[in-house]
Design a protein around this motif. Structure first.
Motif, PDB file in Angstrom:
ATOM      1  N   ARG A 283     -46.042 -28.220 -49.731  1.00 49.36           N
ATOM      2  CA  ARG A 283     -44.957 -27.641 -50.518  1.00 49.36           C
ATOM      3  C   ARG A 283     -45.161 -26.132 -50.605  1.00 49.36           C
ATOM      4  NH1 ARG A 283     -40.797 -29.056 -53.429  1.00 49.36           N
ATOM      5  NH2 ARG A 283     -41.224 -31.245 -52.938  1.00 49.36           N
ATOM      6  N   VAL A 284     -44.157 -25.383 -50.177  1.00 50.75           N
ATOM      7  CA  VAL A 284     -44.249 -23.928 -50.116  1.00 50.75           C
ATOM      8  C   VAL A 284     -43.022 -23.325 -50.788  1.00 50.75           C
ATOM      9  CG1 VAL A 284     -45.616 -23.937 -47.995  1.00 50.75           C
ATOM     10  CG2 VAL A 284     -43.120 -23.893 -47.851  1.00 50.75           C
ATOM     11  N   THR A 285     -43.140 -22.055 -51.095  1.00 51.56           N
ATOM     12  CA  THR A 285     -42.026 -21.288 -51.657  1.00 51.56           C
ATOM     13  C   THR A 285     -41.574 -20.259 -50.634  1.00 51.56           C
ATOM     14  OG1 THR A 285     -42.868 -21.569 -53.907  1.00 51.56           O
ATOM     15  CG2 THR A 285     -41.284 -19.799 -53.544  1.00 51.56           C
ATOM     16  N   LYS A 286     -40.291 -20.282 -50.290  1.00 50.20           N
ATOM     17  CA  LYS A 286     -39.741 -19.374 -49.285  1.00 50.20           C
ATOM     18  C   LYS A 286     -38.740 -18.418 -49.945  1.00 50.20           C
ATOM     19  CE  LYS A 286     -40.788 -19.983 -45.599  1.00 50.20           C
ATOM     20  NZ  LYS A 286     -41.996 -19.620 -44.825  1.00 50.20           N
ATOM     21  N   THR A 287     -38.701 -17.216 -49.414  1.00 51.76           N
ATOM     22  CA  THR A 287     -37.734 -16.213 -49.863  1.00 51.76           C
ATOM     23  C   THR A 287     -36.558 -16.223 -48.899  1.00 51.76           C
ATOM     24  OG1 THR A 287     -39.525 -14.865 -50.764  1.00 51.76           O
ATOM     25  CG2 THR A 287     -37.401 -13.789 -50.420  1.00 51.76           C
ATOM     26  N   ILE A 288     -35.380 -16.548 -49.414  1.00 48.41           N
ATOM     27  CA  ILE A 288     -34.238 -16.764 -48.518  1.00 48.41           C
ATOM     28  C   ILE A 288     -33.000 -16.047 -49.049  1.00 48.41           C
ATOM     29  CG2 ILE A 288     -35.141 -18.974 -47.771  1.00 48.41           C
ATOM     30  CD1 ILE A 288     -32.078 -19.028 -49.918  1.00 48.41           C
ATOM     31  N   LYS A 289     -32.050 -15.915 -48.174  1.00 45.79           N
ATOM     32  CA  LYS A 289     -30.713 -15.433 -48.517  1.00 45.79           C
ATOM     33  C   LYS A 289     -29.740 -16.285 -47.726  1.00 45.79           C
ATOM     34  CE  LYS A 289     -30.053 -11.025 -48.889  1.00 45.79           C
ATOM     35  NZ  LYS A 289     -29.825  -9.582 -48.591  1.00 45.79           N
TER      36      LYS A 289
END
Length: 446
Positions: A283-289
């Motif tokens: 489980r990871v946290t991604k920075t997205i738009k």
């Protein structure tokens, strides 16, 4: 050598798949399956013959391999319906995910039908930009195992032959030129024919090279949802207006008037957000738009997802604008399983090493490798890790990791040999049975 004590599911699967051939070739294909399973060293067809005990009747065995190439679609259908059907039914959720990509298998020597010079996707230390051999457009089922993260199980492959090489091949066989995009669309159509009755949506994740109109148009017409990478200079447009101007007639526009520059969108500091997803088993946290846009190759609206990484940014898209961002990120990460599958096919099964020249024999050999890969994964699906990994000779190796495909293949070999030994010593074994068993074991050890 022949094995009389194959596990019950393995024997049933091999029999079902080999039944695609006629009554003369089916038993020989069964022997080739077992021979390829126990072959050692360089995995040529002759090594399959030696492991299967095929000696004087090697020419009919070559004919069976040729017949397997001619009936490769039937083999794939029986693999899908006979081996994977119970697993497909047990997958939670309302969709099935498939991956599509192509891979080369190098060949050496003249007179290899269908071989040509192709772009080398993995040049290696020497940096060779091209490779001579075959290129296989392959579709695989991508599924998350309850214990071992994401697996990729190959289903079917089509041989790509360059346009300049087709006339020479067409002198012997009715072969027509088809691009990789056309071959990929044919594989997806085959999937929809055999899986359209499951009641689940079909999702397809593909390499960015397949994100083109000749592939997307026929695939989207089949109702398949496509995930892929987007070029950073893609010609995206804004959404069309929702209201029609007074007095204007005709159909509403499909594409907007404003051009979207992905580099500017990615460089803008506002609009980024953080989402959690599962990628590569963690489980990871991604920075997205994310935003909606219109794109001509997809025929209308798409969901665009920009991902900020440490070394830059990536652009993904999905042909379903309502698709959640998490689903897009996880599907694109799961696509890496097909790359690992190609690696195991070449290193564990020796795909491309069979040293056959006839085009249908090459197709049959590659189909045998695909079949065995999927059969081994299906056999090991519900087994515990301690049943698949033997670390008795290395007690210092205590690091927890999932069993590799090579571990599963070796575990199946051990089970078959164990059953053979138990069958030989059960009851009053004859001296001849002991002799035959010892000969088999010595052959495998040698």
């Amino acid at each position: 050598m022949s094995f009389s004590q194959l596990p019950v599911p393995l024997s049933a699967w091999f029999t079902t798949i080999a039944a695609a051939l006629d009554s003369r070739s089916a038993p020989r294909l069964l022997a080739l399956f077992v021979g390829a399973l126990f072959a050692r060293g360089r995995r040529t067809v002759t090594s399959w013959f030696r492991a299967a005990g095929i000696t004087d009747d090697f020419r009919p065995a070559y004919n069976a391999l040729w017949a397997a190439g001619r009936h490769a679609p039937d083999l794939a259908y029986r693999l899908l319906g006979g081996v994977l059907k119970p697993l497909l039914r047990g997958v939670p959720g309302g969709h099935l995910l498939f991956a599509l990509d192509d891979t080369p298998t190098p060949r050496y020597g003249p007179c290899v039908q269908g071989a040509g010079v192709h772009h080398n996707p993995s040049p290696g230390p020497a940096g060779e930009p091209f490779v001579y051999g075959h290129v296989w457009v392959t579709v695989a089922w991508v599924v998350r195992h309850p214990l071992w993260a994401t697996l990729s199980l190959p289903l079917r492959a089509l041989l790509y032959v360059r346009r300049k090489d087709v006339p020479r091949l067409a002198q012997d066989y009715p072969w027509e030129f088809r691009t990789k995009l056309e071959l990929a669309a044919a594989l997806v159509h085959w999937l929809t024919v055999w899986l359209g009755h499951t009641g689940k949506a079909l999702w397809l994740v593909a390499d960015g090279a397949y994100a083109k109109r000749p592939f997307l148009k026929p695939v989207l017409a089949l109702g398949v949802v496509v995930f892929s990478r987007l070029r950073k200079d893609a010609n995206l447009r804004s959404l069309p207006p929702t209201r029609r101007r007074r007095g204007r007639r005709g159909p509403r526009p499909t594409y907007g008037q404003e051009k979207i520059d992905l580099a500017k969108r990615a460089g803008h500091k506002r609009g980024w957000q953080h989402v959690e997803c599962v990628q590569y088993g963690k489980r990871v946290t991604k920075t997205i738009k994310t935003f909606e846009a219109t794109w001509q190759p997809a025929g209308g609206r798409i969901r665009v997802v920009l991902v900020r990484e440490d070394d830059g940014w990536l652009a993904y898209f999905c042909t379903d604008p309502a698709m959640p961002v998490v689903a897009v990120l996880e599907a694109m990460a799961d696509r890496g399983a097909i790359e690992q599958m190609f690696k195991d096919l070449k290193e564990v099964w020796g795909a491309g090493q069979q040293q056959v020249r006839n085009v249908y024999a090459s197709i049959g050999a590659f189909a045998v490798n695909l079949t065995l890969y999927t059969v081994v994964e299906a056999w090991a699906w519900a087994r515990a890790e301690q049943d698949l990994v033997d670390r008795s000779r290395s007690p210092w190796d205590t690091e927890g990791r999932r069993p590799s495909h090579a571990d599963k293949r070796k575990a199946l070999q051990r089970e078959i040999l164990r059953d053979e030994i138990q069958a030989a010593v059960r009851g009053r074994a004859q001296l001849r049975e002991f002799h035959d068993l010892a000969t088999r074991l010595l052959d495998l050890a040698a």
